[in-house]
Design a protein around this motif. Structure first.
Motif, PDB file in Angstrom:
ATOM      1  N   THR A  67      -0.492  -7.633  -2.885  1.00 34.63           N
ATOM      2  CA  THR A  67       0.223  -6.471  -2.358  1.00 34.63           C
ATOM      3  C   THR A  67       0.751  -5.637  -3.509  1.00 34.63           C
ATOM      4  O   THR A  67       1.352  -6.180  -4.435  1.00 34.63           O
ATOM      5  CB  THR A  67       1.418  -6.897  -1.473  1.00 34.63           C
ATOM      6  N   ASP A  68       0.501  -4.339  -3.465  1.00 35.25           N
ATOM      7  CA  ASP A  68       1.077  -3.424  -4.455  1.00 35.25           C
ATOM      8  C   ASP A  68       1.292  -2.079  -3.771  1.00 35.25           C
ATOM      9  O   ASP A  68       0.430  -1.201  -3.790  1.00 35.25           O
ATOM     10  CB  ASP A  68       0.149  -3.278  -5.664  1.00 35.25           C
ATOM     11  N   PHE A  73       0.728   3.946  -2.875  1.00 33.91           N
ATOM     12  CA  PHE A  73       1.340   5.262  -2.713  1.00 33.91           C
ATOM     13  C   PHE A  73       0.824   6.237  -3.772  1.00 33.91           C
ATOM     14  O   PHE A  73       0.594   7.416  -3.480  1.00 33.91           O
ATOM     15  CB  PHE A  73       2.865   5.155  -2.775  1.00 33.91           C
ATOM     16  N   ARG A  74       0.649   5.750  -4.988  1.00 31.82           N
ATOM     17  CA  ARG A  74       0.103   6.610  -6.053  1.00 31.82           C
ATOM     18  C   ARG A  74      -1.341   7.008  -5.748  1.00 31.82           C
ATOM     19  O   ARG A  74      -1.741   8.150  -5.990  1.00 31.82           O
ATOM     20  CB  ARG A  74       0.185   5.895  -7.411  1.00 31.82           C
ATOM     21  N   TYR A  75      -2.092   6.075  -5.224  1.00 30.09           N
ATOM     22  CA  TYR A  75      -3.475   6.367  -4.848  1.00 30.09           C
ATOM     23  C   TYR A  75      -3.509   7.470  -3.783  1.00 30.09           C
ATOM     24  O   TYR A  75      -4.314   8.413  -3.871  1.00 30.09           O
ATOM     25  CB  TYR A  75      -4.148   5.103  -4.309  1.00 30.09           C
ATOM     26  N   THR A  76      -2.630   7.371  -2.810  1.00 29.72           N
ATOM     27  CA  THR A  76      -2.561   8.368  -1.743  1.00 29.72           C
ATOM     28  C   THR A  76      -2.160   9.734  -2.292  1.00 29.72           C
ATOM     29  O   THR A  76      -2.727  10.763  -1.906  1.00 29.72           O
ATOM     30  CB  THR A  76      -1.560   7.923  -0.659  1.00 29.72           C
ATOM     31  N   SER A  90       3.160  -0.795   7.482  1.00 31.45           N
ATOM     32  CA  SER A  90       3.275  -1.940   6.576  1.00 31.45           C
ATOM     33  C   SER A  90       4.483  -2.780   6.966  1.00 31.45           C
ATOM     34  O   SER A  90       5.369  -2.317   7.702  1.00 31.45           O
ATOM     35  CB  SER A  90       3.432  -1.444   5.131  1.00 31.45           C
ATOM     36  N   ASP A  91       4.530  -4.019   6.442  1.00 27.52           N
ATOM     37  CA  ASP A  91       5.753  -4.806   6.603  1.00 27.52           C
ATOM     38  C   ASP A  91       6.701  -4.573   5.420  1.00 27.52           C
ATOM     39  O   ASP A  91       7.820  -5.064   5.415  1.00 27.52           O
ATOM     40  CB  ASP A  91       5.452  -6.299   6.772  1.00 27.52           C
ATOM     41  N   PHE A  92       6.247  -3.828   4.427  1.00 23.19           N
ATOM     42  CA  PHE A  92       7.057  -3.410   3.272  1.00 23.19           C
ATOM     43  C   PHE A  92       7.697  -4.601   2.551  1.00 23.19           C
ATOM     44  O   PHE A  92       8.809  -4.498   2.031  1.00 23.19           O
ATOM     45  CB  PHE A  92       8.115  -2.381   3.691  1.00 23.19           C
ATOM     46  N   ILE A  93       6.985  -5.720   2.518  1.00 20.79           N
ATOM     47  CA  ILE A  93       7.455  -6.863   1.742  1.00 20.79           C
ATOM     48  C   ILE A  93       6.868  -6.743   0.331  1.00 20.79           C
ATOM     49  O   ILE A  93       5.765  -7.206   0.050  1.00 20.79           O
ATOM     50  CB  ILE A  93       7.063  -8.200   2.404  1.00 20.79           C
ATOM     51  N   ASP A  94       7.601  -6.062  -0.513  1.00 22.02           N
ATOM     52  CA  ASP A  94       7.200  -5.824  -1.896  1.00 22.02           C
ATOM     53  C   ASP A  94       8.415  -5.289  -2.631  1.00 22.02           C
ATOM     54  O   ASP A  94       9.480  -5.068  -2.018  1.00 22.02           O
ATOM     55  CB  ASP A  94       6.034  -4.826  -1.946  1.00 22.02           C
ATOM     56  N   GLU A  95       8.283  -5.042  -3.908  1.00 26.55           N
ATOM     57  CA  GLU A  95       9.397  -4.548  -4.711  1.00 26.55           C
ATOM     58  C   GLU A  95       8.959  -3.384  -5.590  1.00 26.55           C
ATOM     59  O   GLU A  95       7.762  -3.183  -5.825  1.00 26.55           O
ATOM     60  CB  GLU A  95       9.953  -5.678  -5.597  1.00 26.55           C
ATOM     61  N   ASN A  96       9.958  -2.606  -6.002  1.00 27.70           N
ATOM     62  CA  ASN A  96       9.763  -1.533  -6.989  1.00 27.70           C
ATOM     63  C   ASN A  96       8.743  -0.474  -6.551  1.00 27.70           C
ATOM     64  O   ASN A  96       7.941   0.000  -7.354  1.00 27.70           O
ATOM     65  CB  ASN A  96       9.332  -2.137  -8.338  1.00 27.70           C
ATOM     66  N   TYR A  97       8.787  -0.094  -5.286  1.00 28.22           N
ATOM     67  CA  TYR A  97       7.894   0.950  -4.791  1.00 28.22           C
ATOM     68  C   TYR A  97       8.644   2.226  -4.419  1.00 28.22           C
ATOM     69  O   TYR A  97       8.034   3.228  -4.027  1.00 28.22           O
ATOM     70  CB  TYR A  97       7.121   0.455  -3.563  1.00 28.22           C
ATOM     71  N   LEU A 104       5.947  10.475  -2.394  1.00 31.06           N
ATOM     72  CA  LEU A 104       5.091  10.691  -1.219  1.00 31.06           C
ATOM     73  C   LEU A 104       5.841  11.480  -0.154  1.00 31.06           C
ATOM     74  O   LEU A 104       5.293  12.392   0.475  1.00 31.06           O
ATOM     75  CB  LEU A 104       4.639   9.336  -0.670  1.00 31.06           C
ATOM     76  N   ALA A 105       7.114  11.145   0.043  1.00 32.87           N
ATOM     77  CA  ALA A 105       7.935  11.854   1.032  1.00 32.87           C
ATOM     78  C   ALA A 105       8.180  13.300   0.624  1.00 32.87           C
ATOM     79  O   ALA A 105       8.271  14.190   1.478  1.00 32.87           O
ATOM     80  CB  ALA A 105       9.268  11.126   1.203  1.00 32.87           C
TER      81      ALA A 105
END
Length: 202
Positions: A67-68, A73-76, A90-97, A104-105
């Motif tokens: 997961t990254d 988000f950078r790819y998008t 997403s379940d947004f289980i990650d860090e530093n995003y 993106l917003a």
């Protein structure tokens, strides 16, 4: 529950939104991401486009278990050259995003659909059991009946949800939490009714 895991609900929501967009005459595309690009379907219109998206959603077997979110988000951001409606599921289980989510917003009309499982906040008391990290394949033995473990799990996921919701409101993104044990369709309808009302009012 078989058929009601987060990945299942996420696929259903993506398929439903893609078909709704096509029905409204809008272009619809798809990006599937783990810690690498798994699938990209260029935006398009028509029934054939919706079938292609739905088919790929349900047939996709990811190459990676990683997961990254920041990388996704950078790819998008690099892919979309003009302002678009971006729906993140997403379940947004990650860090530093957060930095890349903020970008993106700022660049697009962002809708965040946060999928959670009831077991993330109401973990069953099963005693000492092995828990597998699907990304690293590591096995951890945890006492799921201990008050410390249950407090840690409940607090971690509750904090994640609360912070993500606040982040979205702060940066002008729509936020919706969907649990795997609920009927999510009324929530989706309400969200997009509110969005349409706000758009009409300017």
């Amino acid at each position: 529950t078989v058929g009601k895991q987060k990945i299942d609900i996420g696929k259903e929501i993506c398929a439903l939104l893609a078909m709704s967009a096509i029905k409204e005459g809008s272009q619809s595309g798809l990006i599937c991401f783990s810690d690498e690009k798994e699938k990209y379907i260029k935006p398009g219109k028509g029934i054939k486009q919706s079938y292609q998206i739905v088919s790929n959603i349900f047939s996709l077997v990811p190459n990676s278990k990683g997961t990254d979110l920041a990388k996704a988000f950078r790819y998008t951001l690099n892919l979309l050259k003009k302002k678009s409606i971006v729906v993140l599921v997403s379940d947004f289980i990650d860090e530093n995003y957060e930095h890349d989510l903020k970008a993106l917003a700022k660049s697009h009309d962002l809708v965040v659909i946060h999928i959670s499982d009831v077991r993330e906040t109401k973990f069953p008391r099963l005693g000492i059991i092995p828990l597998e990290d699907k990304e690293s394949n590591k096995i951890l033995w945890m006492n799921t009946s201990s008050s410390g473990f249950r407090k840690m799990v409940n607090q971690k996921y509750k904090t994640n949800q609360t912070e993500l919701e606040k982040f979205c409101h702060r940066h002008g993104a729509n936020y919706l939490n969907v649990s795997t044990d609920e009927d999510y369709v009324p929530k989706l309808i309400k969200l997009f009714k509110v969005r349409n009302k706000l758009r009409k009012s300017g």
